[in-house]
Design an enzyme around this catalytic site. Structure first.
Site, mmCIF file in Angstrom:
data_model
loop_
_atom_site.group_PDB
_atom_site.id
_atom_site.type_symbol
_atom_site.label_atom_id
_atom_site.label_comp_id
_atom_site.label_asym_id
_atom_site.label_seq_id
_atom_site.Cartn_x
_atom_site.Cartn_y
_atom_site.Cartn_z
ATOM 1 N N LYS A 32 38.339 40.510 47.155
ATOM 2 C CA LYS A 32 37.709 41.832 47.207
ATOM 3 C C LYS A 32 36.352 41.854 46.517
ATOM 4 O O LYS A 32 35.441 42.552 46.975
ATOM 5 C CB LYS A 32 38.625 42.890 46.608
ATOM 6 C CG LYS A 32 38.819 42.828 45.106
ATOM 7 C CD LYS A 32 39.690 43.964 44.629
ATOM 8 C CE LYS A 32 39.909 43.905 43.127
ATOM 9 N NZ LYS A 32 38.669 44.101 42.367
ATOM 10 N N THR A 33 36.187 41.125 45.433
ATOM 11 C CA THR A 33 34.886 41.111 44.752
ATOM 12 C C THR A 33 33.826 40.507 45.660
ATOM 13 O O THR A 33 32.683 40.990 45.716
ATOM 14 C CB THR A 33 34.977 40.313 43.437
ATOM 15 O OG1 THR A 33 36.027 40.858 42.626
ATOM 16 C CG2 THR A 33 33.667 40.379 42.672
ATOM 17 N N ASP A 218 35.194 50.214 42.960
ATOM 18 C CA ASP A 218 36.184 49.145 42.856
ATOM 19 C C ASP A 218 37.410 49.638 42.085
ATOM 20 O O ASP A 218 37.331 50.612 41.332
ATOM 21 C CB ASP A 218 35.552 47.947 42.140
ATOM 22 C CG ASP A 218 36.417 46.696 42.237
ATOM 23 O OD1 ASP A 218 37.355 46.673 43.067
ATOM 24 O OD2 ASP A 218 36.152 45.733 41.483
ATOM 25 N N GLU A 219 38.562 48.957 42.276
ATOM 26 C CA GLU A 219 39.820 49.290 41.577
ATOM 27 C C GLU A 219 40.131 50.784 41.690
ATOM 28 O O GLU A 219 40.472 51.450 40.703
ATOM 29 C CB GLU A 219 39.736 48.871 40.102
ATOM 30 C CG GLU A 219 39.474 47.398 39.879
ATOM 31 C CD GLU A 219 40.654 46.495 40.240
ATOM 32 O OE1 GLU A 219 41.681 47.023 40.720
ATOM 33 O OE2 GLU A 219 40.544 45.270 40.052
ATOM 34 N N GLN A 249 49.009 47.555 42.844
ATOM 35 C CA GLN A 249 48.544 47.054 41.552
ATOM 36 C C GLN A 249 48.137 48.188 40.610
ATOM 37 O O GLN A 249 47.364 47.979 39.676
ATOM 38 C CB GLN A 249 47.384 46.080 41.746
ATOM 39 C CG GLN A 249 47.769 44.831 42.537
ATOM 40 C CD GLN A 249 46.646 43.818 42.623
ATOM 41 O OE1 GLN A 249 46.261 43.203 41.635
ATOM 42 N NE2 GLN A 249 46.099 43.649 43.812
ATOM 43 N N ARG A 599 49.647 36.573 39.905
ATOM 44 C CA ARG A 599 48.619 35.847 39.134
ATOM 45 C C ARG A 599 48.737 34.346 39.357
ATOM 46 O O ARG A 599 47.825 33.598 39.031
ATOM 47 C CB ARG A 599 48.767 36.099 37.626
ATOM 48 C CG ARG A 599 48.638 37.537 37.135
ATOM 49 C CD ARG A 599 47.412 38.233 37.632
ATOM 50 N NE ARG A 599 47.705 38.968 38.847
ATOM 51 C CZ ARG A 599 46.787 39.427 39.701
ATOM 52 N NH1 ARG A 599 45.511 39.203 39.479
ATOM 53 N NH2 ARG A 599 47.129 40.097 40.780
#
Length: 723
Positions: A32-33, A218-219, A249, A599
């Site tokens: 996504k980044t 973002d987020e 998340q 993770r």
């Protein structure tokens, strides 16, 4: 440079959709980044949008720096004209420019957490409210919650329906007045005042709406009401708002994040384009399937089908141990094995847990075996303030001549013994070359200080002498209870900031103290203090670059590791006991587990113990319900020492059972344990499909073990154990 060349089809679709609202549902490890950075570059280089017309909002300074670095590679100096940063940083810039309209001078100051608490304490004093009855931290949290929902003091009073809320309203109102007098804002004010500024001054809002043609967030699953309102305001003219996030998340509701923001985005923007980023570049197929199984039981989500071109990978290991010490020993042994067999490094491994207190057993095991580790986002267990305070009391009791421990706790909790008095005592001790505690007693006997101070010091010496006397008779855990009760330290911790978590750490220390209760009290105290001193004297390990990472699940978000261990997968820990009565909180616990599993790049170990000492008590919790959701074909199930052939129902069935060991033991048999050495069986108790064996070991003392898990072998001895 071709901006689209390195993107997969879904990523490319997200980058090329430039008009209208866009919701990018980005699964973990889906890049996504990269998508956000390439989308900004595409807007500038391909669409001809000026960088000054783009706003990119992140949640942390670290994320903002990472975004800037990516954009510099794509855009060069053009990135300087872009408005990017955290919500708070961007709002601060707006208020600096437009502050007068909001009643703020451009030189306003921003109060940090400690400043806010000090203002609240001042407010309580002015209102004649007892801070012991109305904890400043609780009031601060209530005020922050109100601001996150755009509720002003004037609005707050309309919803008051309890006495505590009435107190919150009074404190909130005066708190804001004091901030205003000092031309100050807190972190919540930065957001709330920006929204209010735009609401009250349409001409100011119009200026910013005209400037920012494209807004990216973002987020987005972590936004609260005020943050969402701010973004809607800024995108109100062009409707070119792009939000990136993943409902699965969302793990920060305790920071007032509102999951509804991302779940209802399509209702707020009916013409929204939704793009799913489902290809994962991080994990193996097995890890992704495991994570999908865990999260699929949640109802408040937007389903995704995570997939990867990576290898299938090894099965997820569910590891059962008898207690947290054996769990920690397994982690250390497995990491050492992975390093020797697969050429991994320590930095490739992370151990994650639900609550900070779980790190104690892990830290001790890493230190015992000399394995470097680093504790992320927290303080090493024996360096935590509350733990060090209690140990300082014990050290002073054990050795009243300890001139380091006495100054630490002489006024904790507050007794009215200030720095001036302490300095006088220290000068007295230096002058007469005597220990500080002796100087304190002489000052009391000689009445050399004011009557009030002398009386306070006399009370302190009586307290310490009483505890010294009790230390000769009480078991160590009982002495610790006396300290917490009669010094007032227990009440002080519970009423302070992060009281519950800090109390859990003290209870974890008490669990360690209980291990010494069978010894002579004086010997127990000496041995305990020696142990914790050796554990604490390893600070250099934290500085080593190649070290295992110990981290809470909340802090692990945004990170990745080749190997992940998640400790404490038991009912009451993960999921946490506080979530049992609330379906919404239970879903967040499941999301937390999902974040931990995702993770991992190559291997996942899910750990649970048959017994665990935590929160000041021992318990035998059933396995976490999250384990039951994992498909059997994804799991390799093991006891601590051997492969288990038992069906999965024995791992998380009701009730939990263990296969009987083929080893038959009775009282009086001699045995050998791979860790504890030789011993003799003193008790054998059948129950829950297993046998609990009590063994008196020559070196390790008395231990209780499960026969099915303990690495025991029967031996023949032609001589008795020494008495």
């Amino acid at each position: 440079m071709d901006i689209l060349a390195t993107l997969n089809p879904a990523q490319r679709q997200a980058v090329e959709t430039v008009e209208g609202p866009l919701l990018i549902l980005a699964g973990p490890g889906s890049g996504k980044t990269r998508v956000i950075a390439h989308r900004i570059a595409y807007l500038i280089k391909v669409c001809g949008v000026s960088p000054s017309h783009i706003m990119a909002v992140t949640f942390t300074n670290k994320a903002a720096r990472a975004m800037t670095e990516r954009l510099e590679q794509l855009l060069g100096q053009a990135v300087e004209a872009l408005t990017s940063g955290t919500f708070h940083a961007i709002c601060a810039r707006v208020l600096r420019r437009e502050g007068k309209a909001a009643g703020l001078d451009s030189s306003f100051v921003i109060y940090d957490d400690e400043d806010q608490l000090n203002v609240i304490k001042q407010t309580l004093q002015e209102l004649n409210l007892d801070p012991k009855q109305y904890a400043p931290r609780a009031l601060q949290s209530a005020i922050s919650a109100a601001k996150s929902r755009l509720i002003s003091p004037k609005d707050y009073v309309r919803g008051v329906d309890s006495y505590f809320e009435e107190i919150v309203h009074r404190v909130y109102q005066r708190y804001q007045q004091l901030l205003s007098q000092g031309q100050a804002v807190d972190f919540d004010d930065l957001l709330m005042k920006a929204v209010q500024l735009f609401q009250d001054h349409p001409e100011v809002l119009s200026k910013y709406q005209s400037r920012y043609v494209h807004v990216l967030v973002d987020e987005f699953q972590d936004t609260n009401i005020v943050q969402y309102s701010l973004m809607k305001q800024l995108a109100g003219k062009y409707h070119n708002i792009c939000v990136v996030g993943d409902p699965d998340q969302s793990i920060y509701s305790w920071r007032f994040a509102d999951l509804r923001n991302i779940l209802s985005f399509e209702k707020d923007y009916p013409d929204v384009k939704v793009v799913l980023l489902e290809q994962n570049y991080r994990s193996t197929k097995t890890i992704l399937e495991t994570a999908s199984d865990i999260i699929s039981a949640n109802t408040r989500r937007k389903p995704k089908n995570l997939w990867t071109e990576n290898e299938t990978g090894s099965k997820v290991s569910i590891i059962e141990s008898y207690n947290e010490e054996e769990e920690a020993q397994f982690v250390v042994n497995k990491i050492e094995g992975l390093i020797s067999q697969e050429q991994m490094s320590l930095r490739d491994c992370a151990v994650m847990y639900r609550v900070n207190a779980q790190s104690r057993a892990l830290e001790e095991s890493f230190i015992r075996y000399g394995v470097p580790y680093k504790l992320v986002g927290g303080t090493r267990f024996y360096q935590r303030r509350e733990v060090k305070d209690v140990i300082a009391y014990l050290r002073l009791i054990h050795n009243p001549q300890d001139n380091v421990s006495l100054p630490r706790i002489i006024n904790i909790p507050k007794r009215g013994i200030g720095q001036t008095t302490l300095s006088q005592l220290q000068t007295w001790a230096r002058t007469y070359d005597i220990p500080l505690y002796d100087a304190l007693k002489q000052a009391v006997e000689g009445n050399v200080l004011s009557p009030r101070v002398t009386q306070t010091l006399a009370g302190f010496t009586v307290l310490v002498d009483r505890l010294i006397s009790q230390s000769h008779a009480l078991p160590l855990s009982g002495l610790l209870d006396e300290i917490l009760e009669h010094t007032g330290y227990g009440k002080y911790i519970l009423e302070g900031e992060q009281g519950e978590e800090r109390w859990e750490n003290i209870m974890e220390l008490k669990n360690v103290a209980r291990e010494y209760d069978g010894l002579n009290p004086e010997e127990a105290l000496a041995d305990f203090l020696e142990k914790v001193s050796l554990v604490a004297d390893v600070d250099e390990l934290e500085e080593k670059a190649d070290a295992v990472t110990l981290i809470t699940l909340h802090q692990s978000k945004g990170l990745e590791f080749p190997v992940v261990f998640i400790a404490g997968l038991e009912e009451g820990i993960l999921p946490h006991r506080r979530s049992f009565g609330d379906p919404g909180e239970m879903e967040e616990e499941r999301r937390l587990c999902y974040v931990g599993v995702t993770r991992a790049q190559k291997q996942v170990y899910l750990l649970r113990s048959y017994r665990r000492n935590l929160f000041g008590a021992g318990s035998a919790n059933p396995p976490s319900r999250f384990l039951q959701d994992i498909s059997p074909h994804l799991i390799s199930t093991k006891g601590l020492w051997e492969e288990k052939a038992a069906p999965l129902a024995e791992v998380y069935g009701q009730p939990l059972t263990y296969p009987l060991s083929t080893l038959e033991l009775k009282v009086g048999d001699y045995v050998r344990h791979s860790k504890f050495g030789d011993g003799i069986v003193t008790n054998c108790l059948a129950g829950r499909g297993d046998h609990e064996i009590t063994v008196a070991f020559e070196e390790a003392g008395v231990k209780k073990l499960l026969l099915s898990l303990a690495p025991l072998e029967k031996i023949e001895r032609d001589y008795d154990f020494p008495p």
